[in-house]
Write an enzyme that holds these catalytic residues in place. Structure first.
Site, PDB file in Angstrom:
ATOM      1  N   TYR A  74      10.630  11.336  27.411  1.00 20.85           N
ATOM      2  CA  TYR A  74      10.326  11.652  28.815  1.00 20.85           C
ATOM      3  C   TYR A  74      11.115  10.749  29.775  1.00 20.85           C
ATOM      4  CZ  TYR A  74       5.995  13.704  26.816  1.00 20.85           C
ATOM      5  OH  TYR A  74       5.078  14.400  26.078  1.00 20.85           O
TER       6      TYR A  74
ATOM      7  N   ASP B  99      -0.416   9.282  28.395  1.00 17.65           N
ATOM      8  CA  ASP B  99       0.410   9.784  27.297  1.00 17.65           C
ATOM      9  C   ASP B  99       1.853   9.963  27.763  1.00 17.65           C
ATOM     10  OD1 ASP B  99       0.052  11.596  24.507  1.00 17.65           O
ATOM     11  OD2 ASP B  99       1.727  12.171  25.801  1.00 17.65           O
TER      12      ASP B  99
ATOM     13  N   ASN C  79      -9.227  17.398  37.790  1.00 23.62           N
ATOM     14  CA  ASN C  79      -9.106  17.529  36.339  1.00 23.62           C
ATOM     15  C   ASN C  79     -10.009  16.559  35.589  1.00 23.62           C
ATOM     16  OD1 ASN C  79      -7.206  19.423  36.965  1.00 23.62           O
ATOM     17  ND2 ASN C  79      -5.443  18.243  36.305  1.00 23.62           N
TER      18      ASN C  79
ATOM     19  N   ARG D 128      -5.584  16.853  42.439  1.00 25.57           N
ATOM     20  CA  ARG D 128      -5.687  17.575  41.165  1.00 25.57           C
ATOM     21  C   ARG D 128      -6.081  16.644  40.023  1.00 25.57           C
ATOM     22  NH1 ARG D 128      -0.274  21.360  41.513  1.00 25.57           N
ATOM     23  NH2 ARG D 128      -1.113  22.896  42.971  1.00 25.57           N
TER      24      ARG D 128
ATOM     25  N   HIS E  79       7.588  12.606  17.595  1.00 18.35           N
ATOM     26  CA  HIS E  79       7.506  13.629  18.647  1.00 18.35           C
ATOM     27  C   HIS E  79       7.613  15.060  18.105  1.00 18.35           C
ATOM     28  CE1 HIS E  79       8.189  13.927  23.253  1.00 18.35           C
ATOM     29  NE2 HIS E  79       7.535  14.966  22.819  1.00 18.35           N
TER      30      HIS E  79
ATOM     31  N   GLU F 133      -8.007  14.207  40.334  1.00 20.66           N
ATOM     32  CA  GLU F 133      -9.453  14.022  40.527  1.00 20.66           C
ATOM     33  C   GLU F 133     -10.202  15.251  40.005  1.00 20.66           C
ATOM     34  OE1 GLU F 133     -10.401  13.001  44.568  1.00 20.66           O
ATOM     35  OE2 GLU F 133     -12.351  12.187  43.955  1.00 20.66           O
TER      36      GLU F 133
ATOM     37  N   PRO G 238      -2.527  21.971  28.245  1.00 22.66           N
ATOM     38  CA  PRO G 238      -3.804  22.692  28.185  1.00 22.66           C
ATOM     39  C   PRO G 238      -3.959  23.710  29.312  1.00 22.66           C
ATOM     40  CG  PRO G 238      -4.137  20.517  29.120  1.00 22.66           C
ATOM     41  CD  PRO G 238      -2.707  20.550  28.629  1.00 22.66           C
TER      42      PRO G 238
ATOM     43  N   LYS H 190      -1.233  17.349  32.848  1.00 23.02           N
ATOM     44  CA  LYS H 190      -0.286  16.647  33.715  1.00 23.02           C
ATOM     45  C   LYS H 190      -0.515  17.069  35.164  1.00 23.02           C
ATOM     46  CE  LYS H 190       3.874  17.218  36.044  1.00 23.02           C
ATOM     47  NZ  LYS H 190       4.280  18.272  37.003  1.00 23.02           N
TER      48      LYS H 190
HETATM   49  P1  A2P Z   1       1.440  19.346  39.601  1.00 24.26           P
HETATM   50  O1  A2P Z   1       1.980  18.283  38.678  1.00 24.26           O
HETATM   51  O2  A2P Z   1       2.393  19.723  40.690  1.00 24.26           O
HETATM   52  O3  A2P Z   1       0.060  19.035  40.081  1.00 24.26           O
HETATM   53  P2  A2P Z   1      -0.124  21.323  31.746  1.00 24.26           P
HETATM   54  O4  A2P Z   1      -0.992  20.106  31.776  1.00 24.26           O
HETATM   55  O5  A2P Z   1      -0.677  22.471  30.990  1.00 24.26           O
HETATM   56  O6  A2P Z   1       1.284  20.987  31.302  1.00 24.26           O
HETATM   57  O7  A2P Z   1      -0.004  21.837  33.249  1.00 24.26           O
HETATM   58  C1  A2P Z   1       0.648  21.075  34.227  1.00 24.26           C
HETATM   59  C2  A2P Z   1       0.996  21.954  35.410  1.00 24.26           C
HETATM   60  O8  A2P Z   1      -0.198  22.407  36.046  1.00 24.26           O
HETATM   61  C3  A2P Z   1       1.780  21.195  36.442  1.00 24.26           C
HETATM   62  O9  A2P Z   1       2.720  22.099  37.009  1.00 24.26           O
HETATM   63  C4  A2P Z   1       0.731  20.781  37.464  1.00 24.26           C
HETATM   64  O10 A2P Z   1       1.334  20.715  38.746  1.00 24.26           O
HETATM   65  C5  A2P Z   1      -0.264  21.897  37.387  1.00 24.26           C
HETATM   66  N1  A2P Z   1      -1.639  21.453  37.601  1.00 24.26           N
HETATM   67  C6  A2P Z   1      -2.259  20.406  37.038  1.00 24.26           C
HETATM   68  N2  A2P Z   1      -3.542  20.324  37.415  1.00 24.26           N
HETATM   69  C7  A2P Z   1      -3.747  21.357  38.272  1.00 24.26           C
HETATM   70  C8  A2P Z   1      -4.860  21.804  39.013  1.00 24.26           C
HETATM   71  N3  A2P Z   1      -6.030  21.182  38.939  1.00 24.26           N
HETATM   72  N4  A2P Z   1      -4.707  22.891  39.799  1.00 24.26           N
HETATM   73  C9  A2P Z   1      -3.520  23.549  39.874  1.00 24.26           C
HETATM   74  N5  A2P Z   1      -2.418  23.163  39.194  1.00 24.26           N
HETATM   75  C10 A2P Z   1      -2.528  22.083  38.392  1.00 24.26           C
END
Ligand code: A2P
Length: 270
Positions: free
Chosen positions: A51, A46, A236, A232, A107, A234, A185, A226
């Site tokens: 962006y 996405d 997620n 991370r 958007h 992996e 999220p 994101k």
């Molecule tokens: P990073 O990109 O440095 O991994 P959202 O999806 O709600 O916008 O959240 C994104 C934020 O959460 C980013 O700052 C990302 O950091 C962080 N993030 C994403 N996945 C994880 C995870 N599994 N554990 C900790 N932080 C995470």
């Protein structure tokens, strides 16, 4: 990795899990994140004109060797300069290096909910996109665009998590056949340390991010966390091999800070 999908009203299947690249700078950080995600089995990316990283998304897609038709790509029309959504779609396709995206979204409803919609429909007719949708639209704005257009939006992408559980908006979307998609999220990372989330995660032997993402996909809400870290990404993705109990879901539901709002956002930011 599971490729669980949800069917949109026009018949297109959207993978429930995608990688969101908001706030990922164009260049190596974005190319790597998308490449790793595709290697790990993500099949939904996405991005958005605003962006500024569509070229990196396209490069990673080409480098990955994954077939174009196997990946669901969303980009978003940037309404700030008004402009022509169909012409801007052509520019996006060039930057992404693809013939068509899967979902093209307004958007945000800047300048009103409906002015961009004829151009969005034209982008679809021209084959620039398979589906068209909106983002950050409230219930009223959604109703306006549905009644103004000949093709209804298939999706409304909004900030959504247990803490931003916009029940009124979710219910209105479901009633209108519009799939609500969840961005931020994890609360852009802020929700990961919240006690209820960490307690459920500990009990299940999962991570807070997995609990927050599972809360969405268990409701069949497509979700686009994101991350620019491979481990991370992996983590997620491992959200299809466990279930939150009804009590867990209820405890997470109770975290809502929006009082079940029908609004898509707390305030206008444009
Ligand atoms: P990073 O990109 O440095 O991994 P959202 O999806 O709600 O916008 O959240 C994104 C934020 O959460 C980013 O700052 C990302 O950091 C962080 N993030 C994403 N996945 C994880 C995870 N599994 N554990 C900790 N932080 C995470």
């Amino acid at each position: 990795m599971s490729q669980a999908t949800r069917r949109l009203t026009d018949g297109t299947e959207i993978p429930l899990l995608g990688l969101g690249v908001w706030q990922v700078p164009d260049g190596p950080a974005c190319v790597n994140a998308v490449r790793w995600a595709l290697e790990l089995g993500y099949r939904h990316i996405d991005t958005a004109q605003a962006y500024g990283n569509e070229e990196s998304v396209g490069r990673a897609l080409r480098d990955s060797g994954v077939a174009r038709e196997d990946v669901f790509i969303t980009t978003k029309f940037y309404p700030r300069r008004r402009g022509d959504p169909a012409a801007e779609a052509e520019h996006s396709l060039r930057r992404l290096g693809v013939d068509q995206v899967d979902l093209y979204i307004v958007h945000w409803p800047q300048g009103g909910a409906t002015w961009a919609w004829p151009g969005m429909e034209k982008a679809r007719e021209l084959g620039c996109t398979r589906s068209i949708g909106v983002s950050n639209f409230d219930v009223d704005e959604l109703a306006q665009v549905i009644s103004a257009g000949s093709v209804p939006p298939v999706a409304n992408q909004v900030q959504f998590s247990p803490f931003e559980h916009r029940r009124g908006l979710l219910e209105a979307c479901e009633r209108s056949g519009v799939v609500l998609e969840a961005y931020s999220p994890l609360g852009t990372g802020r929700h990961l340390g919240e006690a209820t989330v960490t307690q459920i995660a500990e009990r299940l032997g999962r991570t807070p991010a997995q609990v927050l993402l599972r809360w969405c996909v268990q409701r069949e809400i497509p979700v686009i966390p994101k991350s620019t870290h491979r481990e991370r990404l992996e983590e997620n993705a491992q959200i299809f091999d466990f279930t939150l109990t009804d009590d867990d879901m209820a405890a997470l539901d109770a975290l809502d800070r929006t009082r079940g709002t029908a609004r898509a956002r707390e305030r206008k930011w444009w």
